[in-house]
Write an enzyme that holds these catalytic residues in place. Structure first.
Site, PDB file in Angstrom:
ATOM      1  N   ASP A 157       0.802  -1.118   0.094  1.00  0.00           N
ATOM      2  CA  ASP A 157       0.082  -0.157  -0.029  1.00  0.00           C
ATOM      3  C   ASP A 157       0.841   1.300   0.025  1.00  0.00           C
ATOM      4  O   ASP A 157       1.858   1.426   0.784  1.00  0.00           O
ATOM      5  CB  ASP A 157      -1.028   0.088   1.086  1.00  0.00           C
ATOM      6  CG  ASP A 157      -1.994   1.050   1.312  1.00  0.00           C
ATOM      7  OD1 ASP A 157      -2.519   1.328   0.036  1.00  0.00           O
ATOM      8  OD2 ASP A 157      -2.485   1.375   2.279  1.00  0.00           O
ATOM      9  N   GLU A 212      -1.772   6.237  -8.249  1.00  0.00           N
ATOM     10  CA  GLU A 212      -2.525   7.339  -7.714  1.00  0.00           C
ATOM     11  C   GLU A 212      -2.466   8.751  -8.397  1.00  0.00           C
ATOM     12  O   GLU A 212      -1.588   9.175  -8.667  1.00  0.00           O
ATOM     13  CB  GLU A 212      -2.450   7.370  -6.212  1.00  0.00           C
ATOM     14  CG  GLU A 212      -3.107   8.448  -5.546  1.00  0.00           C
ATOM     15  CD  GLU A 212      -2.561   8.454  -3.839  1.00  0.00           C
ATOM     16  OE1 GLU A 212      -2.672   7.411  -3.433  1.00  0.00           O
ATOM     17  OE2 GLU A 212      -2.809   9.699  -3.581  1.00  0.00           O
ATOM     18  N   HIS A 219      -7.476   9.659   4.488  1.00  0.00           N
ATOM     19  CA  HIS A 219      -7.148   8.593   5.439  1.00  0.00           C
ATOM     20  C   HIS A 219      -7.499   8.885   6.848  1.00  0.00           C
ATOM     21  O   HIS A 219      -7.394  10.242   7.191  1.00  0.00           O
ATOM     22  CB  HIS A 219      -5.776   8.143   5.388  1.00  0.00           C
ATOM     23  CG  HIS A 219      -5.140   7.660   4.107  1.00  0.00           C
ATOM     24  ND1 HIS A 219      -4.136   8.075   3.392  1.00  0.00           N
ATOM     25  CD2 HIS A 219      -5.486   6.678   3.454  1.00  0.00           C
ATOM     26  CE1 HIS A 219      -3.892   7.489   2.084  1.00  0.00           C
ATOM     27  NE2 HIS A 219      -4.859   6.506   2.059  1.00  0.00           N
ATOM     28  N   GLY A 230      -9.180   5.581   2.024  1.00  0.00           N
ATOM     29  CA  GLY A 230      -9.678   6.534   3.116  1.00  0.00           C
ATOM     30  C   GLY A 230     -11.046   5.785   3.424  1.00  0.00           C
ATOM     31  O   GLY A 230     -12.274   6.513   3.628  1.00  0.00           O
ATOM     32  N   SER A 251     -12.312   3.906   5.684  1.00  0.00           N
ATOM     33  CA  SER A 251     -12.949   3.988   6.988  1.00  0.00           C
ATOM     34  C   SER A 251     -13.877   5.283   7.433  1.00  0.00           C
ATOM     35  O   SER A 251     -13.393   6.499   7.137  1.00  0.00           O
ATOM     36  CB  SER A 251     -11.576   4.122   8.009  1.00  0.00           C
ATOM     37  OG  SER A 251     -10.967   3.010   8.084  1.00  0.00           O
ATOM     38  N   ASN A 274     -10.216   0.798   0.139  1.00  0.00           N
ATOM     39  CA  ASN A 274      -9.159   0.270   1.133  1.00  0.00           C
ATOM     40  C   ASN A 274      -9.686   0.779   2.707  1.00  0.00           C
ATOM     41  O   ASN A 274     -10.358   1.953   2.953  1.00  0.00           O
ATOM     42  CB  ASN A 274      -8.301   1.316   0.908  1.00  0.00           C
ATOM     43  CG  ASN A 274      -7.291   1.021  -0.121  1.00  0.00           C
ATOM     44  OD1 ASN A 274      -7.641   0.045  -0.971  1.00  0.00           O
ATOM     45  ND2 ASN A 274      -5.882   1.520  -0.259  1.00  0.00           N
TER      46      ASN A 274
HETATM   47  P1  13P Z   1      -8.113   4.210   6.272  1.00  0.00           P
HETATM   48  O1  13P Z   1      -7.238   4.394   7.139  1.00  0.00           O
HETATM   49  O2  13P Z   1      -9.077   5.661   6.116  1.00  0.00           O
HETATM   50  O3  13P Z   1      -9.440   3.151   6.277  1.00  0.00           O
HETATM   51  O4  13P Z   1      -7.525   4.486   4.672  1.00  0.00           O
HETATM   52  C1  13P Z   1      -7.131   3.361   4.429  1.00  0.00           C
HETATM   53  C2  13P Z   1      -6.336   3.470   3.080  1.00  0.00           C
HETATM   54  O5  13P Z   1      -6.811   4.202   2.054  1.00  0.00           O
HETATM   55  C3  13P Z   1      -5.106   2.815   3.026  1.00  0.00           C
HETATM   56  O6  13P Z   1      -4.582   3.209   1.789  1.00  0.00           O
END
Ligand code: 13P
Length: 277
Positions: free
Chosen positions: A82, A134, A180, A209, A211, A230
């Protein structure tokens, strides 16, 4: 089964109009909990190793753990670097057995991003691994849980056209106001921009991002064409929540099993949301 690449799982996502989840793992126990749930749900998934885990010296160790555990499963699993920081890190990951890598050139000029992505594609494809690139900034920081999301830095549609005509990437992460860490309030995602990008982008689109993005926004993003989402912060937080819930027991396995249960619950919820079940 052996690890697969993103190119084996994206056709499944495209056919079903779903998103493949990418869960970041930081420890053996989190990897166990995530992989167990993936197998129980029979949901082809991506296991990502991020920069926080790499700073903690785990690039190779987590690769070995995930490769071993995935080898005992029937469900396809991708092992993915990642936010690869540079070509050297990509090579380290490929040598450690990652079946997929991300090269994050989003802070570079478009020309430099194209150059480092080309270099990465050549090396990764030579050993049968897939590549994510990206465009547009993804806000926040992977190691913090808060950020300023008041000024989304949106991907430019023309950049997507220029980038994807210069490099044939297997997946493209785009900045549409996503960040993120946890969002303060409802995320400010620009679905209009995502629609414009989806119309011109030949590669599967990735939403970082994940989450804290509410279910209705996840569904809209998938409808528009997001094929990988992700999730890192929520995985970590759920593990810590489980540990904390049993901290008074002072028993290692009582605590880690509680952490694993919380991770499993979260992963199951995300898999079902991303596969529109
Ligand atoms: P989060 O930590 O917001 O879930 O994002 C994860 C991410 O995009 C890792 O590349």
């Amino acid at each position: 089964m052996s690890l697969v690449t993103m190119n084996e799982v994206f056709p499944i996502a495209e056919e079903k109009k779903i998103a493949i989840p990418a869960f970041n793992v930081d420890t053996l126990e989190i990897a166990q909990a995530v992989l167990e749930t993936i197998e129980e749900e029979n949901a082809p998934s991506i296991i990502a190793v991020g920069q926080a885990a790499i700073k903690d010296g785990k690039l190779e160790a987590l690769a070995s753990i995930v490769t071993l555990l995935a080898g005992k499963m029937k469900t396809p699993v991708v092992l993915h670097l990642d936010h690869g920081q540079n070509f050297e890190q990509v090579i380290k990951a490929l040598r450690a057995g990652y079946s997929s890598v991300m090269i994050d050139g989003s802070t570079l000029s478009l020309a430099d991003n194209i150059a480092v992505t080309k270099q990465t594609l050549q090396a990764a494809h030579a050993v049968g691994a897939s590549v994510e690139a990206e465009l547009g900034a993804i806000l926040g920081s992977e190691d913090n849980i808060s950020h300023d999301d008041s000024k989304p830095f949106l991907v430019k549609v023309q950049d997507v056209v220029d980038f994807t005509s210069a490099v044939d990437v297997d997946a493209l992460a785009v900045g549409i106001g996503n960040a993120h860490g946890l969002y303060k309030g409802r995320p400010n995602l620009d679905f209009g921009r995502l629609r414009e990008v989806a119309e011109v982008c030949p590669a599967p689109l990735v939403l970082h991002g994940g989450s804290g993005i509410p279910a209705d926004m996840i569904k809209t993003a998938i409808e528009i064409g997001i094929r990988k989402i992700n999730v890192a912060t929520e995985v970590r937080l759920s593990y810590v929540k489980g540990l904390n819930a049993e901290s008074r027991s002072e028993d290692y396995y009582t605590m880690t099993n509680s952490g694993k249960c919380c991770v499993k619950e979260l992963v199951r919820e995300k898999i079902r949301l991303f596969s529109r079940r």
